[in-house]
Write a protein that holds these residues in place. Structure first.
Motif, PDB file in Angstrom:
ATOM      1  N   ARG A 103     -21.861-101.155  34.601  1.00 61.32           N
ATOM      2  CA  ARG A 103     -20.980-100.226  35.317  1.00 61.32           C
ATOM      3  C   ARG A 103     -21.461 -98.786  35.156  1.00 61.32           C
ATOM      4  NH1 ARG A 103     -14.950 -99.800  33.228  1.00 61.32           N
ATOM      5  NH2 ARG A 103     -16.098 -98.785  31.539  1.00 61.32           N
ATOM      6  N   SER A 104     -21.946 -98.434  33.964  1.00 60.57           N
ATOM      7  CA  SER A 104     -22.453 -97.077  33.738  1.00 60.57           C
ATOM      8  C   SER A 104     -23.694 -96.798  34.582  1.00 60.57           C
ATOM      9  CB  SER A 104     -22.769 -96.877  32.254  1.00 60.57           C
ATOM     10  OG  SER A 104     -21.619 -97.087  31.458  1.00 60.57           O
ATOM     11  N   ILE A 105     -24.564 -97.801  34.699  1.00 58.18           N
ATOM     12  CA  ILE A 105     -25.784 -97.621  35.486  1.00 58.18           C
ATOM     13  C   ILE A 105     -25.453 -97.398  36.962  1.00 58.18           C
ATOM     14  CG2 ILE A 105     -27.867 -98.786  36.311  1.00 58.18           C
ATOM     15  CD1 ILE A 105     -28.083-100.109  33.570  1.00 58.18           C
ATOM     16  N   PHE A 106     -24.575 -98.216  37.498  1.00 56.91           N
ATOM     17  CA  PHE A 106     -24.233 -98.087  38.918  1.00 56.91           C
ATOM     18  C   PHE A 106     -23.407 -96.831  39.173  1.00 56.91           C
ATOM     19  CE2 PHE A 106     -25.698-102.372  39.061  1.00 56.91           C
ATOM     20  CZ  PHE A 106     -26.103-102.572  40.367  1.00 56.91           C
ATOM     21  N   ARG A 107     -22.638 -96.415  38.206  1.00 58.73           N
ATOM     22  CA  ARG A 107     -21.905 -95.164  38.355  1.00 58.73           C
ATOM     23  C   ARG A 107     -22.868 -93.980  38.383  1.00 58.73           C
ATOM     24  NH1 ARG A 107     -17.218 -93.075  34.136  1.00 58.73           N
ATOM     25  NH2 ARG A 107     -16.896 -91.028  35.070  1.00 58.73           N
ATOM     26  N   PHE A 108     -23.909 -94.039  37.547  1.00 60.00           N
ATOM     27  CA  PHE A 108     -24.925 -92.984  37.557  1.00 60.00           C
ATOM     28  C   PHE A 108     -25.661 -92.948  38.894  1.00 60.00           C
ATOM     29  CE2 PHE A 108     -29.449 -91.958  36.959  1.00 60.00           C
ATOM     30  CZ  PHE A 108     -29.350 -90.646  36.517  1.00 60.00           C
ATOM     31  N   ILE A 109     -25.981 -94.134  39.428  1.00 58.32           N
ATOM     32  CA  ILE A 109     -26.684 -94.193  40.712  1.00 58.32           C
ATOM     33  C   ILE A 109     -25.831 -93.621  41.832  1.00 58.32           C
ATOM     34  CG2 ILE A 109     -27.634 -95.790  42.421  1.00 58.32           C
ATOM     35  CD1 ILE A 109     -28.496 -97.580  40.130  1.00 58.32           C
ATOM     36  N   SER A 110     -24.521 -93.883  41.788  1.00 59.24           N
ATOM     37  CA  SER A 110     -23.641 -93.446  42.870  1.00 59.24           C
ATOM     38  C   SER A 110     -23.316 -91.960  42.810  1.00 59.24           C
ATOM     39  CB  SER A 110     -22.341 -94.266  42.838  1.00 59.24           C
ATOM     40  OG  SER A 110     -21.667 -94.048  41.615  1.00 59.24           O
ATOM     41  N   GLU A 111     -23.355 -91.354  41.616  1.00 58.90           N
ATOM     42  CA  GLU A 111     -22.918 -89.968  41.476  1.00 58.90           C
ATOM     43  C   GLU A 111     -24.068 -88.975  41.350  1.00 58.90           C
ATOM     44  OE1 GLU A 111     -20.321 -89.828  38.150  1.00 58.90           O
ATOM     45  OE2 GLU A 111     -18.664 -90.857  39.172  1.00 58.90           O
ATOM     46  N   ALA A 155     -13.425 -96.023  41.685  1.00 58.81           N
ATOM     47  CA  ALA A 155     -13.644 -95.176  42.856  1.00 58.81           C
ATOM     48  C   ALA A 155     -15.123 -94.861  43.036  1.00 58.81           C
ATOM     49  CB  ALA A 155     -12.842 -93.880  42.717  1.00 58.81           C
ATOM     50  N   ALA A 156     -15.834 -94.654  41.931  1.00 57.07           N
ATOM     51  CA  ALA A 156     -17.278 -94.389  42.022  1.00 57.07           C
ATOM     52  C   ALA A 156     -18.017 -95.578  42.592  1.00 57.07           C
ATOM     53  CB  ALA A 156     -17.824 -94.033  40.640  1.00 57.07           C
ATOM     54  N   LEU A 157     -17.605 -96.789  42.197  1.00 53.19           N
ATOM     55  CA  LEU A 157     -18.231 -97.979  42.747  1.00 53.19           C
ATOM     56  C   LEU A 157     -17.935 -98.113  44.234  1.00 53.19           C
ATOM     57  CD1 LEU A 157     -17.521-100.518  39.863  1.00 53.19           C
ATOM     58  CD2 LEU A 157     -19.696 -99.408  40.415  1.00 53.19           C
TER      59      LEU A 157
END
Length: 212
Positions: A32-40, A155-157
């Motif tokens: 989840r942290s990795i995909f949140r970093f990619i999205s933001e 929300a970030a996802l």
């Protein structure tokens, strides 16, 4: 191998590394942290935009390599046909080797560009599927009352999923539903105002109100 095909090969290796990173089993929090970093991260968004332009050029190279393979194949077929019919050999030993070498390089470039484009589609689909799974897990935890469920990460996802075409369509659908709700509210308000004005006019004229 020319410079641009060397770059295509490097891109193919990079896609393989990214794909292996996506499919490696990881804890839910880390993923989840990795995909949140990619999205933001705005830098990642710029890289994704540049990659789309790069894939357009790779598609052009793929079409050119297919055309080269087709032309070389026609040249070899015409040479074999001439030899079968008993004519003079069209291609000598060195010339035949040169044509075979061109055929090999053309096929290599075609496979290189083709696999790069194909793997890009697989990466896009895998990324979208992982986002859907993470959103469902986040929603499941939130419904169960898990305090670790973070609305911000969910929300970030959602924002990350909206980077693709499916996310864009979902966003447009939500906007249309919101517009429809606003339109219904306006119609209800106009209907209430119309009834109120009708009651006032009926009371002023002294005519009895009709039962509705």
């Amino acid at each position: 191998m020319t410079l641009y095909y060397s770059l295509v090969f490097m891109l193919l290796v990079f896609e393989m590394v990214v794909f292996m990173t996506l499919i490696i089993p990881m804890p839910y929090t880390a993923k989840r942290s990795i995909f949140r970093f990619i999205s933001e991260n705005p830098l990642v968004a710029k890289v994704q935009y540049g990659m789309r332009i790069t894939f357009i050029f790779i598609l052009i190279l793929f079409v050119d390599s297919v055309n080269r393979v087709y032309r070389v194949q026609l040249e070899l077929s015409s040479a074999r046909k001439s030899e079968t019919e008993g004519r003079a050999a069209v291609l000598g030993g060195s010339e035949r080797m040169e044509v075979q070498a061109r055929k090999f390089y053309s096929q290599r470039n075609m496979y290189l560009c083709g696999f790069t484009l194909f793997l890009s589609l697989i990466l896009n689909r895998t990324y979208t599927m992982i986002l859907d799974v993470l959103r469902l897990e986040e929603e499941n935890k939130r419904l169960k009352g898990d305090p670790k469920a973070n609305t911000r990460s969910s929300a970030a996802l959602d924002n990350a999923g909206q980077a693709g075409e499916i996310g864009s369509l979902k966003k447009q659908l939500k906007e249309k539903d919101r517009d429809m709700d606003n339109l219904k509210k306006q119609v209800d308000n106009l209907h209430k105002e119309y009834n109120r004005m009708g009651d006032q006019v009926s009371g002023t004229d002294g005519t009895p109100k009709k039962d509705r």
